[in-house]
Design an enzyme around this catalytic site. Structure first.
Site: not given
Length: 428
Positions: A17, A144, A245, A274
């Protein structure tokens, strides 16, 4: 070439980003141990981000390192097409032992975003196997799910970092975000928007996808468990598969091993990533019900059409096994509970700060929502100068520290946040 050549990095290396013309400066970390990152200049800073939720046991953990060293002597990688290996089998056995009985088919992949792609492709192929061409996915705003294309298409289309791609992405359905927060009373009106959309489009929807309880970088919202229960009832009624998720929240972050346990509901597909390897190496998994797997496998195609090159990487599987063994000692429960208690004691009072609109705490997650957006360059510099690593975004300053963090270090993170709030120059 100097291994610490920051100018080279600034000129040639693209960071997440970030801009290549005027990037936010990066800080060179030469080593990491426990809760500390050691910078090029020798300064140790406390990691408040767990390397984006993943390094739950801190860095250079001896058990995780040992697992990596032991595996690399055998093989670092081997293709998974037509081949299997002990580390993958052991990991899948562990995952099945940790997850609801319904989820007994596992697809190992190489990142969280890919696990979302896999889940969505599974459901498209599932409906094709049943003779239906369903393409739509239903979710809620402010979500997200990752940066790959299908994942972006179910992330918030208006307020997310992916807005510039809207004209290229598949158009999915977005219900209103529930306003009932985790710790407040449930408001029955929160389900109305979702219910209307699922009723109107029930024959077009391939699946429902949600971040259970905690919405991540879409806004760091913690919504009421009853919302998940209501979603599950609607999905079961219309026979629409439900994807959870848990890439950010899985493996204890919210105080439960999986966030969906707060609502006592079970999805049809579960995405993990993760923290699965304790923040050492990338790995993810998509777990599905036997019904979905068999329906795909009994179709004309007879197989699921996906296969990443580094799927079930032996190194990653080996260290994930070691990570899960650490978690099975259940020490994480006390660690996360202690973090939550200290956040409640020291961070929650910031709700009275003149530049704070909300403070949210759940498990080992602390969020300060500010009335102004941060100046990323200046606030990052401020945090590092004061000995902590915190990575805010927009108007949110949040911490997700390693579970092993001690009381002193967590207090330091909180105190530096307080100091930052009092410095007007750090905000826009």
């Amino acid at each position: 070439m100097n291994q610490f050549d920051i100018f080279f990095d600034y000129k040639h290396i693209w960071h997440p980003y970030s801009s290549m013309i005027n990037p936010i400066p990066s800080y060179c970390v030469k080593s990491a141990k426990g809760i500390y990152l050691k910078l090029k200049n020798g300064k140790n800073i406390i990691d408040g981000m767990s390397s984006w939720w993943s390094a739950i046991h801190g860095y250079n953990h001896p058990i995780l390192n040992k697992a990596l060293k032991k595996q690399i002597k055998k093989m670092s990688h081997v293709m998974f097409g037509g081949i299997t290996h002990p580390s993958a089998i052991a990991l899948c056995q562990q995952l099945i032992s940790l997850t609801p009985k319904k989820l007994d088919c596992i697809f190992l992949c190489d990142s969280g975003s890919v696990s979302i792609e896999v889940a969505m492709k599974m459901l498209i192929q599932y409906w094709q196997s049943l003779g239906q061409k369903r393409r739509l996915f239903l979710t809620i705003k402010n979500g997200y799910h990752g940066d790959t294309f299908a994942a972006m298409s179910v992330s918030d289309p208006e307020n997310s970092i992916h807005k510039i791609y809207n004209n290229l992405l598949p158009k999915n359905l977005f219900a209103n975000t529930p306003k009932s927060s985790f710790h407040k009373n449930w408001n029955t009106s929160d389900i109305i928007s979702f219910k209307e959309k699922i009723e109107k489009n029930s024959l077009k929807i391939a699946g429902v996808i949600l971040e259970p309880i905690v919405q991540g970088v879409g806004g760091m919202n913690f919504y009421h468990p009853t919302f998940l229960k209501e979603i599950k009832i609607l999905c079961d009624y219309y026979r629409i598969p439900l994807i959870f998720d848990e890439i950010a929240t899985g493996f204890g972050r919210t105080g439960k091993f999986f966030a969906f346990e707060h609502a006592n509901v079970v999805p049809d597909i579960l995405c993990l990533g993760k923290a699965m390897t304790g923040g050492t190496i990338t790995l993810a998994a998509t777990l599905s019900s036997r019904h979905i797997a068999n329906t795909i496998s009994e179709s004309n195609v007879k197989c699921f059409m996906h296969g990443p090159t580094y799927m079930a990487n032996p190194l990653a599987c080996a260290v994930a096994n070691a990570n899960i063994k650490i978690l099975k000692t259940n020490e994480w429960k006390t660690q996360v509970s202690d973090i939550e208690s200290q956040l409640s004691k020291n961070l929650l009072p910031l709700i009275n700060h003149p530049y704070v609109t909300d403070v949210r705490i759940l498990g080992a997650i602390g969020v300060v929502e500010c009335s102004r957006s941060v100046n990323m360059f200046l606030i990052q510099k401020f945090f590092v100068k004061n000995g902590v690593w915190i990575r805010p975004f927009k108007n949110l300053i949040y911490i997700v520290p390693p579970y092993i963090i001690n009381t002193y270090a967590l207090k330091k993170l909180i105190n530096v946040i307080i100091e930052a709030l009092d410095d007007n120059s750090l905000f826009i």
